[in-house]
Design an enzyme around this catalytic site. Sequence first.
Site, short mmCIF file in Angstrom:
data_model
loop_
_atom_site.label_atom_id
_atom_site.label_comp_id
_atom_site.label_asym_id
_atom_site.label_seq_id
_atom_site.Cartn_x
_atom_site.Cartn_y
_atom_site.Cartn_z
N HIS A 5 8.69 5.43 11.47
CA HIS A 5 9.91 4.63 10.66
C HIS A 5 11.04 4.95 11.38
O HIS A 5 12.01 4.05 11.52
CB HIS A 5 9.95 5.27 9.51
CG HIS A 5 8.71 4.71 8.40
ND1 HIS A 5 8.06 5.61 7.77
CD2 HIS A 5 8.15 3.59 8.09
CE1 HIS A 5 7.22 5.06 6.78
NE2 HIS A 5 7.23 3.74 7.44
N LYS A 23 1.80 0.26 -7.33
CA LYS A 23 1.47 1.06 -6.42
C LYS A 23 1.40 2.55 -6.79
O LYS A 23 2.37 2.90 -7.50
CB LYS A 23 2.31 0.90 -4.95
CG LYS A 23 1.93 -0.21 -4.01
CD LYS A 23 3.02 0.02 -2.85
CE LYS A 23 2.61 -1.18 -2.01
NZ LYS A 23 3.49 -1.24 -0.64
N ARG A 68 2.85 -2.11 15.20
CA ARG A 68 1.94 -1.11 15.63
C ARG A 68 0.80 -1.75 16.54
O ARG A 68 0.45 -1.42 17.61
CB ARG A 68 1.15 -0.06 14.81
CG ARG A 68 2.30 0.99 14.50
CD ARG A 68 1.92 1.78 13.15
NE ARG A 68 2.00 0.61 12.21
CZ ARG A 68 1.83 1.12 11.15
NH1 ARG A 68 1.59 2.35 10.68
NH2 ARG A 68 1.96 0.24 9.90
N SER A 70 2.12 6.18 6.95
CA SER A 70 2.58 7.00 5.92
C SER A 70 1.11 7.48 5.28
O SER A 70 1.11 8.61 4.73
CB SER A 70 3.19 6.43 4.73
OG SER A 70 4.42 6.03 5.32
#
Length: 160
Positions: A18, A42, A91, A129
């Site tokens: 990040h 979440k 990514r 993460s």
Amino acid sequence: MNHTAIFPGSFDPITLGHVQIIKESLKLFNTVIIGIGINDNKKYMFNLDERIALIQSVFKSNKHIIIKPYSQLTIKLCVETNAKYIVRGLRDIRDFNYELDIALANQVLDHDIQTIFIPTNKKYIHISSSTVKELIRFKGNLEQFVPKEVYSTLVSLNKI
Ligand code: ADP
């Protein structure tokens, strides 16, 4: 560019990946709003205050960065903050497929707002993460995953 961009995400927690995207964004935009998503559906490892503290530990009081928690559509946050750009990191092809869908949906919802994709630096391609959370749970070495300031803050929050 004298513009504002929003970099939205969960940042649960912020990682070296990040941070790299934020640094690249600062070369393109005058102000980068780090939009911390709050989604009741979440489950987070870090509560909002902790996620903010971890981000602040890296960027201190950089006046080009604003941290803004939000629980609405990202494009609504864009309109409220007058940001015309959304930044997302890429990514791999999975990120691309997922991000392109969202970017196109956002284009339909508001064609004034554009999504800018920034590729990861290849030394951070392995970082997510979720991996960091697994390393925290199972006491793995975080050195190559989070900035040293985040590591120290995790220690001071008694998380590792
Ligand atoms: P979300 O919950 O929206 O997936 P994340 O905090 O996981 O939020 O990610 C926010 C953004 O950061 C996404 O655009 C994601 O692709 C990007 N990102 C996450 N890890 C990396 C990395 N290692 N390199 C580049 N971009 C990354």
